[in-house]
Write a protein that holds these residues in place. Sequence first.
Motif, PDB file in Angstrom:
ATOM      1  N   GLY A 151       0.798  -1.223   0.000  1.00  0.00           N
ATOM      2  CA  GLY A 151       0.000   0.000   0.000  1.00  0.00           C
ATOM      3  C   GLY A 151       0.818   1.253   0.000  1.00  0.00           C
ATOM      4  N   ASP A 152       2.130   1.157  -0.218  1.00  0.00           N
ATOM      5  CA  ASP A 152       2.967   2.347  -0.259  1.00  0.00           C
ATOM      6  C   ASP A 152       2.782   3.061  -1.596  1.00  0.00           C
ATOM      7  N   ASP A 153       3.335   4.278  -1.630  1.00  0.00           N
ATOM      8  CA  ASP A 153       3.284   5.016  -2.893  1.00  0.00           C
ATOM      9  C   ASP A 153       4.120   4.283  -3.941  1.00  0.00           C
ATOM     10  N   ILE A 154       3.615   4.260  -5.166  1.00  0.00           N
ATOM     11  CA  ILE A 154       4.258   3.520  -6.246  1.00  0.00           C
ATOM     12  C   ILE A 154       4.969   4.514  -7.148  1.00  0.00           C
ATOM     13  N   SER A 155       6.250   4.243  -7.401  1.00  0.00           N
ATOM     14  CA  SER A 155       7.026   5.037  -8.349  1.00  0.00           C
ATOM     15  C   SER A 155       7.628   4.072  -9.354  1.00  0.00           C
ATOM     16  N   VAL A 156       7.358   4.306 -10.626  1.00  0.00           N
ATOM     17  CA  VAL A 156       7.828   3.423 -11.684  1.00  0.00           C
ATOM     18  C   VAL A 156       9.077   3.987 -12.367  1.00  0.00           C
ATOM     19  N   ASP A 157       9.644   5.076 -11.843  1.00  0.00           N
ATOM     20  CA  ASP A 157      10.776   5.702 -12.535  1.00  0.00           C
ATOM     21  C   ASP A 157      11.990   4.754 -12.625  1.00  0.00           C
ATOM     22  N   ALA A 158      12.302   4.066 -11.517  1.00  0.00           N
ATOM     23  CA  ALA A 158      13.453   3.159 -11.539  1.00  0.00           C
ATOM     24  C   ALA A 158      13.228   2.002 -12.519  1.00  0.00           C
ATOM     25  N   SER A 159      11.992   1.509 -12.568  1.00  0.00           N
ATOM     26  CA  SER A 159      11.695   0.412 -13.489  1.00  0.00           C
ATOM     27  C   SER A 159      11.763   0.888 -14.935  1.00  0.00           C
ATOM     28  N   ARG A 160      11.311   2.120 -15.189  1.00  0.00           N
ATOM     29  CA  ARG A 160      11.380   2.655 -16.550  1.00  0.00           C
ATOM     30  C   ARG A 160      12.836   2.865 -16.978  1.00  0.00           C
ATOM     31  N   GLY A 161      13.682   3.278 -16.056  1.00  0.00           N
ATOM     32  CA  GLY A 161      15.086   3.471 -16.396  1.00  0.00           C
ATOM     33  C   GLY A 161      15.767   2.138 -16.762  1.00  0.00           C
ATOM     34  N   ALA A 162      15.477   1.086 -16.012  1.00  0.00           N
ATOM     35  CA  ALA A 162      16.062  -0.222 -16.332  1.00  0.00           C
ATOM     36  C   ALA A 162      15.523  -0.757 -17.656  1.00  0.00           C
ATOM     37  N   LEU A 163      14.250  -0.485 -17.927  1.00  0.00           N
ATOM     38  CA  LEU A 163      13.669  -0.938 -19.195  1.00  0.00           C
ATOM     39  C   LEU A 163      14.273  -0.172 -20.370  1.00  0.00           C
ATOM     40  N   ARG A 164      14.513   1.102 -20.150  1.00  0.00           N
ATOM     41  CA  ARG A 164      15.128   1.899 -21.210  1.00  0.00           C
ATOM     42  C   ARG A 164      16.515   1.357 -21.569  1.00  0.00           C
ATOM     43  N   SER A 165      17.285   0.911 -20.594  1.00  0.00           N
ATOM     44  CA  SER A 165      18.609   0.335 -20.868  1.00  0.00           C
ATOM     45  C   SER A 165      18.499  -0.936 -21.729  1.00  0.00           C
ATOM     46  N   LEU A 166      17.509  -1.757 -21.445  1.00  0.00           N
ATOM     47  CA  LEU A 166      17.312  -2.975 -22.247  1.00  0.00           C
ATOM     48  C   LEU A 166      16.986  -2.619 -23.694  1.00  0.00           C
ATOM     49  N   ARG A 167      16.129  -1.644 -23.899  1.00  0.00           N
ATOM     50  CA  ARG A 167      15.733  -1.278 -25.260  1.00  0.00           C
ATOM     51  C   ARG A 167      16.910  -0.686 -26.039  1.00  0.00           C
ATOM     52  N   GLU A 168      17.754   0.084 -25.331  1.00  0.00           N
ATOM     53  CA  GLU A 168      18.892   0.669 -26.022  1.00  0.00           C
ATOM     54  C   GLU A 168      19.913  -0.405 -26.444  1.00  0.00           C
ATOM     55  N   ILE A 169      20.067  -1.449 -25.648  1.00  0.00           N
ATOM     56  CA  ILE A 169      21.043  -2.493 -25.978  1.00  0.00           C
ATOM     57  C   ILE A 169      20.671  -3.184 -27.285  1.00  0.00           C
ATOM     58  N   VAL A 170      19.381  -3.419 -27.524  1.00  0.00           N
ATOM     59  CA  VAL A 170      18.963  -4.112 -28.748  1.00  0.00           C
ATOM     60  C   VAL A 170      18.622  -3.140 -29.886  1.00  0.00           C
ATOM     61  N   GLY A 171      18.798  -1.845 -29.613  1.00  0.00           N
ATOM     62  CA  GLY A 171      18.574  -0.865 -30.692  1.00  0.00           C
ATOM     63  C   GLY A 171      17.157  -0.415 -30.827  1.00  0.00           C
ATOM     64  N   LEU A 172      16.392  -0.356 -29.753  1.00  0.00           N
ATOM     65  CA  LEU A 172      15.011   0.145 -29.799  1.00  0.00           C
ATOM     66  C   LEU A 172      14.933   1.558 -29.249  1.00  0.00           C
TER      67      LEU A 172
END
Length: 203
Positions: free
Chosen positions: A182-203
């Motif tokens: 029930g804590d406040d949800i922040s997706v910024d850290a998850s979005r940053g890790a996802l962005r790194s994955l997309r950059e590695i494969v050229g997305l």
Amino acid sequence: MMSEQQPEYVWAYPEEKPKRGRVWLIVGLAAAAVAIAVVVFWLFLRPGAPLADPASTQTPTAGASPSGSPSASAAPTETPDPPVASPEPSMTPITTPPAPSDPSVDAFRGQVEGWLDDALTGLDIVSESSGQDATSVIDTLRADAGRLAELTPPSSIESDWQDALGMYSERLNGLRSAASSGDDISVDASRGALRSLREIVGL
């Protein structure tokens, strides 16, 4: 003068003895000879009569020892047949599957692009949700991350991909804990890790 009276010679034949005894003697001898011939024929010459064993008629050799030990010409000792070796069980060769071929970056990008795009959409939904709605979406994103880990990345980006994917999975686990408590949800850290994955494969 009176002439002398000449003696008169008279031939006297001896009385013939009866020959009956001689005849019976000849007949008896002939009968005995026939009987002996029949016995010999019956014992030795008739069909199926047992032949004399030549081994029993052999005379002992002059050099035989008086101790009565069996000579070298006795029945030969039977040599036992060598044991037949049982065939060894054949081992079925274990074939190892060939090593997976190294995919190209373009081919790998085509495999992961759909899940990475869905991750962007899922994080947007989580940022606008709370409670059970948020946790169900996060569980879907975690399942997709597990599927990404099962893929074989190209060797040229393998190390970077594995590190970035591990970081992304940790961020999703932290997001799941925050949503379930029930804590406040922040997706910024998850979005940053996802962005790194997309950059590695050229997305």
